[in-house]
Design a protein around this motif. Structure first.
Motif, PDB file in Angstrom:
ATOM      1  N   LEU A  73       0.810  -1.213   0.000  1.00 19.93           N
ATOM      2  CA  LEU A  73       0.000   0.000   0.000  1.00 19.93           C
ATOM      3  C   LEU A  73       0.847   1.268   0.000  1.00 19.93           C
ATOM      4  CD1 LEU A  73      -2.699  -0.982   2.668  1.00 19.93           C
ATOM      5  CD2 LEU A  73      -2.960  -1.003   0.183  1.00 19.93           C
ATOM      6  N   LEU A  74       2.159   1.117   0.053  1.00 23.27           N
ATOM      7  CA  LEU A  74       3.037   2.264   0.260  1.00 23.27           C
ATOM      8  C   LEU A  74       3.332   3.000  -1.038  1.00 23.27           C
ATOM      9  CD1 LEU A  74       4.730   3.708   2.481  1.00 23.27           C
ATOM     10  CD2 LEU A  74       6.624   2.207   1.854  1.00 23.27           C
ATOM     11  N   ASP A  75       3.364   4.327  -0.952  1.00 19.67           N
ATOM     12  CA  ASP A  75       3.617   5.157  -2.136  1.00 19.67           C
ATOM     13  C   ASP A  75       5.096   5.315  -2.452  1.00 19.67           C
ATOM     14  OD1 ASP A  75       4.510   6.853  -0.169  1.00 19.67           O
ATOM     15  OD2 ASP A  75       3.039   8.428  -0.536  1.00 19.67           O
ATOM     16  N   GLY A  76       5.929   4.510  -1.848  1.00 16.04           N
ATOM     17  CA  GLY A  76       7.359   4.592  -2.096  1.00 16.04           C
ATOM     18  C   GLY A  76       8.065   5.526  -1.154  1.00 16.04           C
ATOM     19  N   ASP A  77       7.314   6.154  -0.287  1.00 14.91           N
ATOM     20  CA  ASP A  77       7.910   7.123   0.632  1.00 14.91           C
ATOM     21  C   ASP A  77       7.287   6.984   2.011  1.00 14.91           C
ATOM     22  OD1 ASP A  77       9.274   9.241   1.732  1.00 14.91           O
ATOM     23  OD2 ASP A  77       7.984  10.767   0.848  1.00 14.91           O
ATOM     24  N   ASP A  78       6.100   7.610   2.199  1.00 12.90           N
ATOM     25  CA  ASP A  78       5.634   7.769   3.565  1.00 12.90           C
ATOM     26  C   ASP A  78       4.133   7.603   3.766  1.00 12.90           C
ATOM     27  OD1 ASP A  78       6.346   8.271   6.228  1.00 12.90           O
ATOM     28  OD2 ASP A  78       5.748  10.362   6.073  1.00 12.90           O
ATOM     29  N   GLY A  79       3.385   7.316   2.707  1.00 14.41           N
ATOM     30  CA  GLY A  79       1.940   7.264   2.849  1.00 14.41           C
ATOM     31  C   GLY A  79       1.307   6.212   1.967  1.00 14.41           C
ATOM     32  N   HIS A  80      -0.014   6.101   2.036  1.00 19.82           N
ATOM     33  CA  HIS A  80      -0.760   5.185   1.190  1.00 19.82           C
ATOM     34  C   HIS A  80      -0.772   5.690  -0.249  1.00 19.82           C
ATOM     35  CE1 HIS A  80      -2.261   4.051   5.181  1.00 19.82           C
ATOM     36  NE2 HIS A  80      -2.633   2.900   4.653  1.00 19.82           N
ATOM     37  N   ASP A  81      -0.531   4.790  -1.165  1.00 19.73           N
ATOM     38  CA  ASP A  81      -0.474   5.129  -2.579  1.00 19.73           C
ATOM     39  C   ASP A  81      -1.877   5.051  -3.176  1.00 19.73           C
ATOM     40  OD1 ASP A  81      -0.185   5.052  -5.387  1.00 19.73           O
ATOM     41  OD2 ASP A  81       1.874   4.346  -5.191  1.00 19.73           O
ATOM     42  N   PRO A  82      -2.434   6.166  -3.680  1.00 18.21           N
ATOM     43  CA  PRO A  82      -3.779   6.117  -4.266  1.00 18.21           C
ATOM     44  C   PRO A  82      -3.899   5.136  -5.425  1.00 18.21           C
ATOM     45  CG  PRO A  82      -3.151   8.379  -3.813  1.00 18.21           C
ATOM     46  CD  PRO A  82      -1.924   7.543  -3.591  1.00 18.21           C
ATOM     47  N   GLU A  83      -2.850   4.977  -6.232  1.00 17.00           N
ATOM     48  CA  GLU A  83      -2.920   4.048  -7.359  1.00 17.00           C
ATOM     49  C   GLU A  83      -3.012   2.607  -6.869  1.00 17.00           C
ATOM     50  OE1 GLU A  83       0.096   4.597 -10.262  1.00 17.00           O
ATOM     51  OE2 GLU A  83      -0.365   6.714 -10.605  1.00 17.00           O
ATOM     52  N   LEU A  84      -2.241   2.271  -5.841  1.00 18.11           N
ATOM     53  CA  LEU A  84      -2.311   0.922  -5.281  1.00 18.11           C
ATOM     54  C   LEU A  84      -3.646   0.686  -4.587  1.00 18.11           C
ATOM     55  CD1 LEU A  84       1.326   0.595  -3.863  1.00 18.11           C
ATOM     56  CD2 LEU A  84       0.386  -0.450  -5.933  1.00 18.11           C
ATOM     57  N   LEU A  85      -4.162   1.712  -3.922  1.00 13.03           N
ATOM     58  CA  LEU A  85      -5.480   1.593  -3.315  1.00 13.03           C
ATOM     59  C   LEU A  85      -6.543   1.389  -4.391  1.00 13.03           C
ATOM     60  CD1 LEU A  85      -5.383   4.352  -0.535  1.00 13.03           C
ATOM     61  CD2 LEU A  85      -5.511   1.873  -0.179  1.00 13.03           C
ATOM     62  N   ALA A  86      -6.423   2.104  -5.510  1.00 17.51           N
ATOM     63  CA  ALA A  86      -7.387   1.953  -6.597  1.00 17.51           C
ATOM     64  C   ALA A  86      -7.374   0.524  -7.141  1.00 17.51           C
ATOM     65  CB  ALA A  86      -7.088   2.948  -7.711  1.00 17.51           C
ATOM     66  N   THR A  87      -6.197  -0.053  -7.258  1.00 13.01           N
ATOM     67  CA  THR A  87      -6.093  -1.446  -7.703  1.00 13.01           C
ATOM     68  C   THR A  87      -6.795  -2.377  -6.728  1.00 13.01           C
ATOM     69  OG1 THR A  87      -4.003  -1.025  -8.836  1.00 13.01           O
ATOM     70  CG2 THR A  87      -4.482  -3.309  -8.264  1.00 13.01           C
ATOM     71  N   LEU A  88      -6.583  -2.145  -5.448  1.00 13.57           N
ATOM     72  CA  LEU A  88      -7.250  -2.944  -4.413  1.00 13.57           C
ATOM     73  C   LEU A  88      -8.765  -2.819  -4.529  1.00 13.57           C
ATOM     74  CD1 LEU A  88      -7.372  -4.527  -1.683  1.00 13.57           C
ATOM     75  CD2 LEU A  88      -7.164  -2.297  -0.545  1.00 13.57           C
ATOM     76  N   PHE A  89      -9.253  -1.597  -4.673  1.00 10.88           N
ATOM     77  CA  PHE A  89     -10.703  -1.372  -4.731  1.00 10.88           C
ATOM     78  C   PHE A  89     -11.309  -2.015  -5.981  1.00 10.88           C
ATOM     79  CE2 PHE A  89      -9.846   2.783  -2.224  1.00 10.88           C
ATOM     80  CZ  PHE A  89      -9.745   2.060  -1.044  1.00 10.88           C
ATOM     81  N   ARG A  90     -10.585  -1.973  -7.098  1.00 10.44           N
ATOM     82  CA  ARG A  90     -11.077  -2.639  -8.315  1.00 10.44           C
ATOM     83  C   ARG A  90     -11.188  -4.147  -8.086  1.00 10.44           C
ATOM     84  NH1 ARG A  90      -7.274   0.869 -10.832  1.00 10.44           N
ATOM     85  NH2 ARG A  90      -8.330   2.586 -11.926  1.00 10.44           N
ATOM     86  N   ASP A  91     -10.188  -4.717  -7.424  1.00 11.37           N
ATOM     87  CA  ASP A  91     -10.209  -6.154  -7.151  1.00 11.37           C
ATOM     88  C   ASP A  91     -11.395  -6.517  -6.257  1.00 11.37           C
ATOM     89  OD1 ASP A  91      -7.931  -6.471  -8.651  1.00 11.37           O
ATOM     90  OD2 ASP A  91      -6.572  -6.601  -6.923  1.00 11.37           O
ATOM     91  N   LEU A  92     -11.660  -5.685  -5.268  1.00 13.68           N
ATOM     92  CA  LEU A  92     -12.775  -5.957  -4.362  1.00 13.68           C
ATOM     93  C   LEU A  92     -14.105  -5.822  -5.092  1.00 13.68           C
ATOM     94  CD1 LEU A  92     -11.568  -4.078  -1.144  1.00 13.68           C
ATOM     95  CD2 LEU A  92     -11.553  -6.536  -1.584  1.00 13.68           C
ATOM     96  N   LEU A  93     -14.175  -4.879  -6.010  1.00 14.56           N
ATOM     97  CA  LEU A  93     -15.409  -4.655  -6.757  1.00 14.56           C
ATOM     98  C   LEU A  93     -15.713  -5.836  -7.686  1.00 14.56           C
ATOM     99  CD1 LEU A  93     -17.637  -2.535  -7.287  1.00 14.56           C
ATOM    100  CD2 LEU A  93     -16.210  -1.656  -9.142  1.00 14.56           C
ATOM    101  N   SER A  94     -14.654  -6.432  -8.220  1.00 10.81           N
ATOM    102  CA  SER A  94     -14.843  -7.541  -9.155  1.00 10.81           C
ATOM    103  C   SER A  94     -15.031  -8.875  -8.450  1.00 10.81           C
ATOM    104  CB  SER A  94     -13.647  -7.624 -10.111  1.00 10.81           C
ATOM    105  OG  SER A  94     -12.449  -7.915  -9.403  1.00 10.81           O
ATOM    106  N   GLY A  95     -14.915  -8.853  -7.112  1.00  7.83           N
ATOM    107  CA  GLY A  95     -15.176 -10.079  -6.360  1.00  7.83           C
ATOM    108  C   GLY A  95     -13.949 -10.699  -5.753  1.00  7.83           C
TER     109      GLY A  95
END
Length: 301
Positions: A279-301
């Motif tokens: 989930l890390l943005d390469g530095d210090d926080g949550h990466d929105p792109e990685l979160l978006a990938t997670l949310f897409r996976d959850l949406l698809s089941g």
């Protein structure tokens, strides 16, 4: 692309979730805490008797489609009597005033100006104060609570603030409900303690995902592992439904704070599904792109 999602929380963590959700869903609703009493929000709250606008404004800018207006609304004054104030905080209060002190109407007006494909709603329209109990006594106010370790319990005053009907409706119809990331006691729980919110989550048709923090938070979650976060949620709001717990697995964040300990076995007994993902943005926080990938996976089941 999904139809609708709800993010519940406040501050920078929820803003990261919103940046991700806007890439996956047509309509995103942010349900945001209004317990803040520090910084610009605290000053405006004390001076004008308004709900603290800062977390609401941050959520709006995360969802904004107009980048120029987003930058303007995010502008913070650096000197004079306005030093520390965000222009967006002042604009939101002005819009609330122009709409008969209706905070939700003011938020909708600013959302329209910012070209937001969704809404930002306060968890309550009632002025609230966050309190906490520790072994050494009571603590009052979000800023003080955030700085205090070994919290035993937090609560709202009044205990029965009004929940906007649109909050409950958005939760009921969402395809995905995202809790966090963000401060456990001062961002997430102040939303969940508002009457009706947990019941709406538990009865919702959409999946519920809790995005864990990356590290301990100095003060309020000092010395707490992820399983302790889950136990605190259980202690405060009972059987909160969590379909998926997303926890970081990868490089440690580079900023301050101790990385959050994830005991896989202990955590897995408390939620239906544990997802270990980077989930890390390469530095210090949550990466929105990685979160978006997670949310897409959850949406698809």
């Amino acid at each position: 692309m999904g139809t609708s999602a709800v993010a519940i929380g406040g501050g920078h963590g929820t803003a990261r979730s919103l940046l991700a959700l806007r890439e996956v869903f047509e309509h995103v609703t942010a349900v945001v805490t209004v317990a803040d009493d520090g910084g610009s929000s605290g000053r405006l709250r004390r001076d004008l008797g308004v709900s603290p606008p800062g977390d609401l404004r941050m959520a709006l800018t995360a969802l904004a489609g107009d980048s120029d207006l987003r930058d303007l609304v995010s502008y913070r004054f650096r000197r004079g009597e306005l030093a520390g104030h965000s222009l967006g905080n002042l604009v939101l209060i002005a819009l609330q005033d122009l709409n008969g002190q209706d905070l939700v109407a003011g938020l909708d007006r600013l959302a329209m100006l910012l070209d937001v494909s969704g809404r930002v709603l306060p968890c309550t329209t009632t002025p609230i104060t966050l309190h906490a109990q520790t072994a050494d006594g009571a603590v009052t106010g979000q800023v003080a609570v955030a700085a205090t370790p070994r919290l035993q319990r937090v609560w709202l005053d009044p205990a029965d603030p009004v929940t906007p009907p649109d909050v409950l409706a958005a939760i009921a119809t969402a395809d995905l409900i995202v809790l966090g990331p963000g401060s456990l006691y001062t961002s997430l729980l102040p939303n969940l303690l508002v009457p009706g919110v947990v019941d709406a989550i538990n009865q919702a048709a959409g999946r519920v995902v809790l995005v864990s923090n990356l590290r301990e938070q100095p003060g309020e979650t000092e010395g707490m592992a992820l399983v302790d976060h889950l136990d605190a949620l259980q202690d405060h709001v009972g059987d909160l439904r969590i379909d998926v717990l997303a926890a970081h697995e990868g490089a440690a964040p580079s900023g301050g704070g101790i990385p959050l300990v994830v005991d896989h076995r202990a955590v897995a007994t408390r939620v239906e599904q544990l997802r270990l993902v980077d989930l890390l943005d390469g530095d210090d926080g949550h990466d929105p792109e990685l979160l978006a990938t997670l949310f897409r996976d959850l949406l698809s089941g």
